[in-house]
Design a protein around this motif. Sequence first.
Motif, PDB file in Angstrom:
ATOM      1  N   GLY A  45       0.803  -1.208   0.000  1.00 50.66           N
ATOM      2  CA  GLY A  45       0.000   0.000   0.000  1.00 50.66           C
ATOM      3  C   GLY A  45       0.837   1.260   0.000  1.00 50.66           C
ATOM      4  N   CYS A  46       0.163   2.388  -0.158  1.00 50.19           N
ATOM      5  CA  CYS A  46       0.830   3.678  -0.214  1.00 50.19           C
ATOM      6  C   CYS A  46       0.826   4.324   1.177  1.00 50.19           C
ATOM      7  CB  CYS A  46       0.105   4.578  -1.209  1.00 50.19           C
ATOM      8  SG  CYS A  46      -1.623   4.860  -0.795  1.00 50.19           S
ATOM      9  N   ALA A  47       1.456   5.494   1.253  1.00 50.44           N
ATOM     10  CA  ALA A  47       1.539   6.202   2.532  1.00 50.44           C
ATOM     11  C   ALA A  47       0.145   6.556   3.060  1.00 50.44           C
ATOM     12  CB  ALA A  47       2.372   7.465   2.353  1.00 50.44           C
ATOM     13  N   ALA A  70     -10.923   6.795  -6.182  1.00 52.43           N
ATOM     14  CA  ALA A  70     -10.175   5.545  -5.992  1.00 52.43           C
ATOM     15  C   ALA A  70      -9.708   5.319  -4.569  1.00 52.43           C
ATOM     16  CB  ALA A  70      -8.979   5.520  -6.920  1.00 52.43           C
ATOM     17  N   CYS A  71      -9.134   6.329  -3.943  1.00 49.21           N
ATOM     18  CA  CYS A  71      -8.467   6.108  -2.666  1.00 49.21           C
ATOM     19  C   CYS A  71      -9.437   5.573  -1.622  1.00 49.21           C
ATOM     20  CB  CYS A  71      -7.814   7.392  -2.179  1.00 49.21           C
ATOM     21  SG  CYS A  71      -6.882   8.262  -3.444  1.00 49.21           S
ATOM     22  N   GLU A  72     -10.611   6.192  -1.511  1.00 50.11           N
ATOM     23  CA  GLU A  72     -11.547   5.727  -0.493  1.00 50.11           C
ATOM     24  C   GLU A  72     -12.529   4.705  -1.082  1.00 50.11           C
ATOM     25  OE1 GLU A  72     -11.366   5.870   2.499  1.00 50.11           O
ATOM     26  OE2 GLU A  72     -13.323   5.845   3.477  1.00 50.11           O
ATOM     27  N   ALA A 131      -4.815  13.836   2.990  1.00 53.89           N
ATOM     28  CA  ALA A 131      -4.353  14.235   1.661  1.00 53.89           C
ATOM     29  C   ALA A 131      -4.054  12.975   0.856  1.00 53.89           C
ATOM     30  CB  ALA A 131      -3.091  15.077   1.767  1.00 53.89           C
ATOM     31  N   THR A 132      -4.161  13.068  -0.458  1.00 56.78           N
ATOM     32  CA  THR A 132      -3.830  11.938  -1.331  1.00 56.78           C
ATOM     33  C   THR A 132      -3.049  12.464  -2.526  1.00 56.78           C
ATOM     34  OG1 THR A 132      -5.867  12.193  -2.551  1.00 56.78           O
ATOM     35  CG2 THR A 132      -5.932  10.688  -0.684  1.00 56.78           C
ATOM     36  N   CYS A 133      -2.683  11.579  -3.412  1.00 60.92           N
ATOM     37  CA  CYS A 133      -1.827  11.976  -4.537  1.00 60.92           C
ATOM     38  C   CYS A 133      -2.407  13.157  -5.310  1.00 60.92           C
ATOM     39  CB  CYS A 133      -1.647  10.814  -5.509  1.00 60.92           C
ATOM     40  SG  CYS A 133      -0.687   9.476  -4.823  1.00 60.92           S
ATOM     41  N   PRO A 163       0.211  11.950   1.357  1.00 59.70           N
ATOM     42  CA  PRO A 163      -0.250  11.538   0.031  1.00 59.70           C
ATOM     43  C   PRO A 163       0.467  10.267  -0.408  1.00 59.70           C
ATOM     44  CG  PRO A 163       1.096  13.536  -0.126  1.00 59.70           C
ATOM     45  CD  PRO A 163       0.864  13.277   1.330  1.00 59.70           C
ATOM     46  N   GLY A 164      -0.260   9.419  -1.119  1.00 61.25           N
ATOM     47  CA  GLY A 164       0.238   8.083  -1.436  1.00 61.25           C
ATOM     48  C   GLY A 164       1.617   8.022  -2.034  1.00 61.25           C
ATOM     49  N   TYR A 165       1.921   8.894  -2.981  1.00 63.40           N
ATOM     50  CA  TYR A 165       3.163   8.716  -3.730  1.00 63.40           C
ATOM     51  C   TYR A 165       4.419   9.061  -2.931  1.00 63.40           C
ATOM     52  CZ  TYR A 165       2.766  13.789  -4.638  1.00 63.40           C
ATOM     53  OH  TYR A 165       2.648  15.137  -4.503  1.00 63.40           O
ATOM     54  N   VAL A 166       4.293   9.622  -1.730  1.00 66.32           N
ATOM     55  CA  VAL A 166       5.528   9.934  -0.988  1.00 66.32           C
ATOM     56  C   VAL A 166       6.213   8.672  -0.475  1.00 66.32           C
ATOM     57  CG1 VAL A 166       4.726  12.219  -0.300  1.00 66.32           C
ATOM     58  CG2 VAL A 166       4.481  10.300   1.286  1.00 66.32           C
TER      59      VAL A 166
ATOM     60  N   GLY B  40       0.262   4.447 -12.354  1.00 65.77           N
ATOM     61  CA  GLY B  40       0.012   5.372 -11.255  1.00 65.77           C
ATOM     62  C   GLY B  40       0.870   4.992 -10.072  1.00 65.77           C
ATOM     63  N   ALA B  41       0.529   5.506  -8.903  1.00 69.16           N
ATOM     64  CA  ALA B  41       1.274   5.172  -7.695  1.00 69.16           C
ATOM     65  C   ALA B  41       0.843   3.788  -7.215  1.00 69.16           C
ATOM     66  CB  ALA B  41       1.020   6.221  -6.621  1.00 69.16           C
ATOM     67  N   GLN B  42       1.745   3.134  -6.478  1.00 66.69           N
ATOM     68  CA  GLN B  42       1.461   1.726  -6.168  1.00 66.69           C
ATOM     69  C   GLN B  42       0.248   1.524  -5.261  1.00 66.69           C
ATOM     70  OE1 GLN B  42       3.958  -0.595  -3.773  1.00 66.69           O
ATOM     71  NE2 GLN B  42       4.424   0.983  -2.282  1.00 66.69           N
ATOM     72  N   GLY B  43      -0.072   2.541  -4.486  1.00 64.37           N
ATOM     73  CA  GLY B  43      -1.159   2.366  -3.523  1.00 64.37           C
ATOM     74  C   GLY B  43      -2.493   2.053  -4.171  1.00 64.37           C
ATOM     75  N   CYS B  44      -2.778   2.691  -5.298  1.00 62.21           N
ATOM     76  CA  CYS B  44      -4.046   2.457  -5.980  1.00 62.21           C
ATOM     77  C   CYS B  44      -4.170   0.984  -6.331  1.00 62.21           C
ATOM     78  CB  CYS B  44      -4.137   3.263  -7.269  1.00 62.21           C
ATOM     79  SG  CYS B  44      -3.736   4.984  -7.079  1.00 62.21           S
TER      80      CYS B  44
HETATM   81  S1  SF4 Z   1      -4.037   7.947  -5.521  1.00 64.14           S
HETATM   82 FE1  SF4 Z   1      -2.260   8.008  -4.188  1.00 64.14          FE
HETATM   83  S2  SF4 Z   1      -3.136   8.156  -2.153  1.00 64.14           S
HETATM   84 FE2  SF4 Z   1      -4.768   7.440  -3.467  1.00 64.14          FE
HETATM   85  S3  SF4 Z   1      -4.653   5.201  -3.318  1.00 64.14           S
HETATM   86 FE3  SF4 Z   1      -3.451   5.823  -5.113  1.00 64.14          FE
HETATM   87  S4  SF4 Z   1      -1.363   5.940  -4.304  1.00 64.14           S
HETATM   88 FE4  SF4 Z   1      -2.715   5.994  -2.524  1.00 64.14          FE
END
Ligand code: SF4
Lengths: 485, 459
Positions: A45-47, A70-72, A131-133, A163-166, B40-44
């Motif tokens: 998962g992301c941050a 997407a995030c939630e 916060a998110t990406c 935010p996720g990408y950090v 995209g970022a891995q979290g998604c």
């Molecule tokens: S957009 Fe960013 S914060 Fe949202 S789930 Fe994807 S990686 Fe995580």
Amino acid sequence: MAEALKTQIAGLLNEPACDTNRAKDEGSRRKGCTKQLTPGAAAGGCAFDGAKIALQPIVDVAHLVHAPLACEGNGWDNRGSASSGSEIYRTGFTTDLTELDIVMGNGEKKLYRAIREVIAEQAPAAVFVYATCVSALIGDDIEAVCKAATERLGTPVIPINAPGYVGSKNLGNKLAGAALYAHVIGTMEPAEPGLCDINIIGDFNLSGELWQVKPLLDRLGIRILGSISGDARYAQVAMAHRARVTMLVCSKALIGLARQLEDGYGIPFFEGSFYGISDTSAALRTLCMKLVERGAPADLIPRCEALIAQEEAATWAALASFRPRVAGKRVLLYTGGHKSWSVVSALQELGMEVVGTSVRKATEEDKGRVVEIMGDDSHMFDNMAPREMYALLREARADVLMSGGRSQFVALKARVPWVDVNQEKHEPYAGYMGMIGLLRAIDREMNNPMWADLRGPAPWEVAVQAPAPAPLRLASGSPADFEDC
Amino acid sequence: MAHLVHPQRALSTNPLKTSAPLGAAMAYLGIEGAIPLFHGAQGCTAFAMVHLVRHFRESIPLQTTAMNEVSAILGGGEQIEEAIENLRKRAKPKFIGIASTALVETRGEDVAGELREMLARRADFAGTAVVYAATPDFAGGLEDGWARAVEAIIAALVPAQAGPKIAGQVNLLAGSHLTPAEVEAVADMVRGFGLTPIVLPDLSTSLDGHLSDDWSGTSLGGTRLAEIARMGQSIATLAIGTAMRPAAEALANRGVPPQVFASLTGLKAVDAFVTALMQLSGRDAPATIKRDRARLADACLDAHFQIGGLRVALGADPDLGFALGTALTALGAEIVTAVTTSGLNPIAADIPAAEVILGDLGDLERGAATAKAHLILTHAHGRMAAERLHLPHVRAGFPVFDRLGAQDQCRVGYAGTRAFYYEIANAVLAHPHRPRPEDFGATPVAQEFDHASPPPSTH
Ligand code: SF4
């Protein structure tokens, strides 16, 4: 990324209280514990995910995710933190940013209105804004919005800037801890602070595990004042600075928060675990000793010893009944965390053989303990690609796999019993009673008559005698790590 | 036609919608030897994967280009190349389906252009078909992402110049609302008329839940690439779900006449499909289909007592909402609250309700409470609302993570419709309403007549 967040992350990654970090040389320490992700071979998962995992168990808070869907939308209602009170934390709140919001630069305004609406509808103890990406990329200043909202709406609105990408989930845990320290802890005072008040950090009460331990604390007169964050009320986080001792449960990620509480408020902390019999006893012992050091009545220690003696005897008596059903069985352990040694030693005590264990996230100290418990290091391996593990299991070189959810299907598809021991598991295994629960689960899973049926041939297959399995030799060091903790 | 309502508010409570990239990934999983890849970022990816795993209870080979803070700002073209390279090394996929996410689309990268350039340069990637669909999370939902993915597959893999027609071959475009069992049921119907369907995408062989003899790092089945290449040679395209219309039109541009079926649930809807199959094949309907129709007719007679007058709160993507909603109103039910996810599909306005809200489960819960609904029909996340309102909850759509066998639910065709009617009627029967004097405005029996001893324990 905003400069302030960058500096904060650099600071968080250089955690002086973390043994792993201290053991590193100067160069790799500066890099912190982020690792570059490999496109096409990344998992986890992301941050943002990590921050949410750490904070969502605070039950009377509205957790509002500032993001497109997407995030939630893909992530809510998916974890088993149990609540004995409010259910607001289980509701998924999001600003569901649309293309129009993004193009028009309406993010901050929409966020403010969403905060107002959620307070009006739910009257939560506080609102946590994540916060998110995308919201970070379009430059929304959630700290400013939260500050304005707190002032105007009279309910604490806390920015969680991860935010996720950090980075990884682990970094998200840390950022969540930092946000609590900066904005929540120390903002409320308990009516009657006591000498046996403690903080528990890093237990999220998954499937009610905190409640497996709480009766023990109740009997000793120890009160969980601050919980971060299992079954916590917002006030319990806000008052955490008045606890006498902090126990950090299975969590390197939140060690920074524990240390800050020590530095800022003089609350000593220790790391402990409630998995396994010996670790549970050790945790209770340390807890009581530290409380007494800080002025709790001295008889706490003998009372604690009496409790331990009684519970351990009762637990071993209960476990003995499993011995005939589990003795001689071979266990393969594949977990992220390494707090399970106490569990391993209990399994060995009951006659089970641990034929392999992953050490991919272990420190040198952990590895030392493996050798201590297993005799030598021939059973340690790093990562195992799913295909490799499948082959190993298919050849029946283990009787049961204990792992997290990601290898679930590797085991099941190889027709090998599987016991879930990661965070998403559905059964609580903490404390003394949890150990009995774990054995019950292992027994039930391993001795299910279904396995023999599934492994047998179909009517149209010629029944051939399978060759005897080769002795276990584990390949190590596969680059594809797929079991994320 | 329903009135489409866009609620004016900033807060979304309990999302109904699932994101578009996830829909694309699901479609890609219906291709043989596939790995879906999120750009995209891995979290998604982690979230989407957990979501898919919880629904299908299978391991899902979803991967990510793992954008980080640097590539989020500077662009992620190289990340795609590296990802393809790594995936080819590790899992040897025949097909990689890329879906973009909000992060990439917010920057407005020209991914399609970069990808074309890169594939031209990397001749060594030739053994793997690579497809790209733009599916930002902030536009549309699962159904839209699925449709974009199917369109991308057709654009990339069905040659513009088709060869000669193949007698009896038809394209079957499966909408996102069809479960693996439903895809199979529809394909079987088509085969029943002596036609040979090419199903795109085909979840019925990849996510049907089967125990195979080896471990695979890619999808476990699905449409074969060779079949996709032949789709231009079919005599007709049958698209299931209005969201599949653009894909059907793309095939029409390759010379295959399209027919779109908005629903295959309900007597009339299935009749229309069977009529089309009779015309296409020039054959009479097989005996099994005739018998299934007679049995559905009988089931209607039995179930209409429960379903007639039933007040239903419906939350689903447009195609599914239309299919299930019309099947229920055909038996006299009333859709008292309808919530859907995306206005991109015109069928949203045809969901049989006075108004259709483009909203979330918060809207569904409020609507169900005010309209005094008798039953909630939505995916598993509706469970909390149903609990709070003490209403029966029939699970339909994605995700269904708290019941087993979501992939086996079949509510299409004559037999599937029959099963659906029984399912709804049984949910009603399982929540019997016991009349109370208060219901009629009568006062309860005075307490002084009650027997004084405590009620006996029920255990
Ligand atoms: S957009 Fe960013 S914060 Fe949202 S789930 Fe994807 S990686 Fe995580």
